[in-house]
Design a protein around this motif. Structure first.
Motif, PDB file in Angstrom:
ATOM      1  N   ASN A  95      48.987  44.258  44.373  1.00 13.94           N
ATOM      2  CA  ASN A  95      49.267  44.962  43.114  1.00 13.94           C
ATOM      3  C   ASN A  95      48.027  45.050  42.235  1.00 13.94           C
ATOM      4  OD1 ASN A  95      51.958  45.343  43.803  1.00 13.94           O
ATOM      5  ND2 ASN A  95      52.648  43.481  42.779  1.00 13.94           N
ATOM      6  N   LYS A 153      51.190  39.575  47.562  1.00 11.07           N
ATOM      7  CA  LYS A 153      51.774  40.683  46.797  1.00 11.07           C
ATOM      8  C   LYS A 153      51.049  40.892  45.469  1.00 11.07           C
ATOM      9  CE  LYS A 153      56.397  40.525  48.834  1.00 11.07           C
ATOM     10  NZ  LYS A 153      57.845  40.309  48.600  1.00 11.07           N
ATOM     11  N   ARG A 154      50.694  39.806  44.811  1.00 16.76           N
ATOM     12  CA  ARG A 154      49.978  39.931  43.536  1.00 16.76           C
ATOM     13  C   ARG A 154      48.586  40.515  43.749  1.00 16.76           C
ATOM     14  NH1 ARG A 154      50.227  34.778  39.701  1.00 16.76           N
ATOM     15  NH2 ARG A 154      49.078  36.281  38.427  1.00 16.76           N
ATOM     16  N   GLU A 172      46.265  48.603  41.163  1.00 14.52           N
ATOM     17  CA  GLU A 172      46.097  48.936  39.744  1.00 14.52           C
ATOM     18  C   GLU A 172      44.631  49.151  39.418  1.00 14.52           C
ATOM     19  OE1 GLU A 172      47.207  50.041  36.040  1.00 14.52           O
ATOM     20  OE2 GLU A 172      48.522  49.654  37.772  1.00 14.52           O
TER      21      GLU A 172
END
Length: 256
Positions: free
Chosen positions: A8, A4-5, A12
């Protein structure tokens, strides 16, 4: 690995790169494989316009079907995703009519790479039309390990969101992004040949084996298969290193 990180972070990064470039969105070729599927969803999650292109050239029906299903799925889930199918088989055929008949050992591979370059030109046509950036779909093994891409074909891109991820990591991200099992289970292929050959058929090793070779500790002993894989990896890396380096420039000394 925190999937998930990582997702993200990539999303971004895409948003910031797009903003700095002054672009309005992204364009990507969808093949029906895991790499383009993951990259397209990551782009869609930016909530910026994403144009998915299908560019068949004598394409296998199963690949087209997977690509269509994936595009329809992300168009349903993300508001700013659109798609265009551009049949490029007539373009290749027209090109073939204009070149001399070559039946040597290199002619088939030259035409295979021409397919990839025709697709690259098509991507950049739409990129310029809409002020979009062309997304690369290469992973770490392909782009920086063995150079398994066509120079100025699928290697001709503006930015590479997943090029720091190994193939196994791409699959993990794919599962996190809910990529269809049909795509997750499909044998990796570049889709450039007129038969069903896979990447493994072409390379002679699996991506798992190549990842091992890329991170091989020289101090360790190897068995027969590991020695074969190392030989394959080193041979391809040496052969394709020109793709992974900057274009050589002849520097002129102060001799005038």
């Amino acid at each position: 690995m925190n999937n998930k990180r990582i997702i993200n972070h990539i999303v971004e990064w895409l948003k910031q790169y797009n903003k700095k470039a002054g672009a309005k969105g992204f364009v990507i070729g969808i093949s029906g494989g895991i790499d383009s599927a993951v990259t397209s969803v990551l782009a869609a999650k930016t909530n910026l316009p994403v144009l998915c292109l299908e560019m068949p050239i004598y394409q296998d029906y199963k690949q087209l079907e997977r690509a269509n299903k994936h595009i329809n799925k992300i168009k349903k889930n993300y508001k700013y995703v659109n798609s265009i199918e551009t049949e490029l088989t007539p373009v290749l055929e027209a090109f073939m009519k204009q070149i001399p008949n070559n039946n040597n050992d290199n002619s088939e591979l030259a035409l295979i790479n021409t397919r990839a370059r025709i697709r690259m030109m098509t991507l950049y046509y739409f990129a310029q039309l809409y002020n979009y950036l062309v997304l690369g779909t290469g992973n770490k093994i392909e782009d920086f390990g063995i150079g398994f891409f066509t120079k100025y074909g699928d290697g001709g891109v503006d930015l590479s969101p997943i090029a720091d991820l190994s193939k196994s990591e791409v699959y993990k991200i794919g599962k996190e992004l809910n990529i269809s099992n049909e795509i997750l289970m499909a044998p990796p292929t570049d889709g450039l040949w007129n038969d069903s050959r896979t990447d493994e058929d072409q390379i002679g090793a699996t991506y798992t084996e190549l990842e091992w070779a890329m991170n091989f500790d020289k101090k360790k002993k190897t068995n027969k298969r590991e020695s074969e894989v190392l030989k394959i990896y080193k041979s391809l890396r040496k052969k394709n290193m020109h793709k992974m380096k900057k274009i050589p420039v002849c520097k002129i000394p102060k001799i005038r």
